[in-house]
Design a protein around this motif. Structure first.
Motif, mmCIF file in Angstrom:
data_model
loop_
_atom_site.group_PDB
_atom_site.id
_atom_site.type_symbol
_atom_site.label_atom_id
_atom_site.label_comp_id
_atom_site.label_asym_id
_atom_site.label_seq_id
_atom_site.Cartn_x
_atom_site.Cartn_y
_atom_site.Cartn_z
ATOM 1 N N LEU A 1 9.360 97.188 -45.894
ATOM 2 C CA LEU A 1 10.711 96.674 -46.110
ATOM 3 C C LEU A 1 11.520 97.626 -46.977
ATOM 4 O O LEU A 1 12.706 97.876 -46.721
ATOM 5 N N ALA A 2 10.876 98.194 -48.015
ATOM 6 C CA ALA A 2 11.576 99.123 -48.902
ATOM 7 C C ALA A 2 11.960 100.400 -48.165
ATOM 8 O O ALA A 2 13.068 100.931 -48.355
ATOM 9 N N VAL A 3 11.061 100.911 -47.317
ATOM 10 C CA VAL A 3 11.380 102.102 -46.531
ATOM 11 C C VAL A 3 12.544 101.819 -45.577
ATOM 12 O O VAL A 3 13.424 102.670 -45.366
ATOM 13 N N SER A 4 12.576 100.618 -45.014
ATOM 14 C CA SER A 4 13.648 100.240 -44.091
ATOM 15 C C SER A 4 15.000 100.165 -44.783
ATOM 16 O O SER A 4 16.040 100.211 -44.115
ATOM 17 N N ALA A 5 15.001 100.034 -46.113
ATOM 18 C CA ALA A 5 16.252 99.849 -46.844
ATOM 19 C C ALA A 5 17.204 101.017 -46.671
ATOM 20 O O ALA A 5 18.420 100.853 -46.851
ATOM 21 N N PHE A 6 16.685 102.206 -46.337
ATOM 22 C CA PHE A 6 17.558 103.363 -46.142
ATOM 23 C C PHE A 6 18.545 103.145 -44.998
ATOM 24 O O PHE A 6 19.585 103.801 -44.940
ATOM 25 N N ARG A 7 18.229 102.211 -44.094
ATOM 26 C CA ARG A 7 19.106 101.964 -42.945
ATOM 27 C C ARG A 7 19.918 100.684 -43.108
ATOM 28 O O ARG A 7 20.682 100.323 -42.210
ATOM 29 N N PHE A 8 19.739 99.971 -44.226
ATOM 30 C CA PHE A 8 20.490 98.742 -44.436
ATOM 31 C C PHE A 8 21.958 99.055 -44.737
ATOM 32 O O PHE A 8 22.293 100.098 -45.311
ATOM 33 N N GLU A 9 22.827 98.135 -44.380
ATOM 34 C CA GLU A 9 24.248 98.317 -44.657
ATOM 35 C C GLU A 9 24.558 98.160 -46.141
ATOM 36 O O GLU A 9 25.481 98.773 -46.664
ATOM 37 N N SER A 10 23.804 97.344 -46.819
ATOM 38 C CA SER A 10 24.046 97.091 -48.238
ATOM 39 C C SER A 10 23.698 98.329 -49.072
ATOM 40 O O SER A 10 22.562 98.803 -49.047
ATOM 41 N N ARG A 11 24.677 98.850 -49.809
ATOM 42 C CA ARG A 11 24.411 99.999 -50.672
ATOM 43 C C ARG A 11 23.430 99.637 -51.775
ATOM 44 O O ARG A 11 22.614 100.465 -52.199
ATOM 45 N N TRP A 12 23.535 98.402 -52.270
ATOM 46 C CA TRP A 12 22.646 97.962 -53.352
ATOM 47 C C TRP A 12 21.202 98.056 -52.907
ATOM 48 O O TRP A 12 20.340 98.532 -53.657
ATOM 49 N N LEU A 13 20.904 97.613 -51.685
ATOM 50 C CA LEU A 13 19.530 97.684 -51.174
ATOM 51 C C LEU A 13 19.118 99.132 -50.925
ATOM 52 O O LEU A 13 17.988 99.525 -51.226
ATOM 53 N N ARG A 14 20.031 99.937 -50.379
ATOM 54 C CA ARG A 14 19.687 101.335 -50.097
ATOM 55 C C ARG A 14 19.362 102.101 -51.368
ATOM 56 O O ARG A 14 18.420 102.891 -51.407
ATOM 57 N N TYR A 15 20.147 101.868 -52.416
ATOM 58 C CA TYR A 15 19.995 102.667 -53.635
ATOM 59 C C TYR A 15 18.947 102.122 -54.604
ATOM 60 O O TYR A 15 18.645 102.761 -55.614
ATOM 61 N N THR A 16 18.411 100.948 -54.312
ATOM 62 C CA THR A 16 17.344 100.400 -55.163
ATOM 63 C C THR A 16 15.993 100.436 -54.442
ATOM 64 O O THR A 16 15.051 101.079 -54.913
ATOM 65 N N LEU A 17 15.909 99.759 -53.296
ATOM 66 C CA LEU A 17 14.636 99.717 -52.576
ATOM 67 C C LEU A 17 14.253 101.068 -51.989
ATOM 68 O O LEU A 17 13.071 101.423 -51.934
ATOM 69 N N GLY A 18 15.257 101.849 -51.546
ATOM 70 C CA GLY A 18 14.947 103.149 -50.944
ATOM 71 C C GLY A 18 14.200 104.078 -51.888
ATOM 72 O O GLY A 18 13.069 104.486 -51.598
#
Length: 203
Positions: A81-98
């Motif tokens: 799920l964390a690796v997938s965060a790079f493709r999420f629309e949410s910047r918050w998820l991309r910049y934290t989980l990624g």
């Protein structure tokens, strides 16, 4: 295979396999149709949440290996799920989980290779050194600690009881720690067999 051998095999499989398994799982989820992607991400998020919820509520499997595999699966699911965060629309998820996923994957690889000796000590603190069956189908497990977690050492005694109508689960009745006990693991289990109470026992 003994509990110790199983523990080490599962731990190193989880650590060394994570840098491969997590990206592959993330890739498979990304290739799903959009209608199924949300369900896949919810499943990836739900697995670690379910494992943590069961742990906090004192529920587990009677089999040590099943519990260990459940933790492994939850770990891989979270990483995917964390690796997938790079493709999420949410910047918050991309910049934290990624970035977190990259850090965890690097730590997993280190713990399974150069840091393998430390991993052995940590995993060794989780494996029961003594088990016994008590009245009413209760089980007593004793694990030793001190190899990596403390400077002194002792025993942790956990008494579990089967969950009615759910034979594949058990609940924790007693969870006590004994620092430098004079009793043997068998004597500790016997002492808690009559009137187990939650909390930590005096040393």
């Amino acid at each position: 295979m003994s509990a110790h051998s199983s523990a080490f095999a599962i731990a190193f499989t989880a650590l060394l396999g994570a840098p491969v398994a997590a990206p592959v799982m993330a890739r498979l989820a990304m290739r799903l149709p959009k209608a199924l992607q949300t369900r896949a991400y919810l499943a990836l998020a739900g697995l670690p949440v379910a494992v943590m919820a069961m742990s906090w509520s004192g529920l587990s499997s009677p089999t040590y290996q099943v519990n260990a595999v459940a933790v492994l699966a939850a770990f891989w699911a979270f990483l995917a799920l964390a690796v997938s965060a790079f493709r999420f629309e949410s910047r918050w998820l991309r910049y934290t989980l990624g970035p977190l996923s990259i850090l965890l994957l690097a730590l997993s690889l280190f713990a399974g290779t150069l840091g393998g000796l430390g991993t052995v000590f940590i995993v060794g603190d989780t494996v029961p050194v003594f088990t016994a069956t008590q009245a009413q189908g209760r089980h007593c497990q004793v694990t030793s600690y001190g190899n990596a977690t403390t400077d002194f050492g002792g025993h942790r005694v956990v008494v579990t009881a089967p969950v009615p109508l759910l034979p594949f689960l058990e609940r924790t009745v007693t969870d006590q720690s004994f620092e430098k006990p004079r009793q043997t693991p068998a004597e500790l289990c016997q002492g808690l067999a009559t009137s187990p109470k939650p909390g930590k026992a005096p040393t």
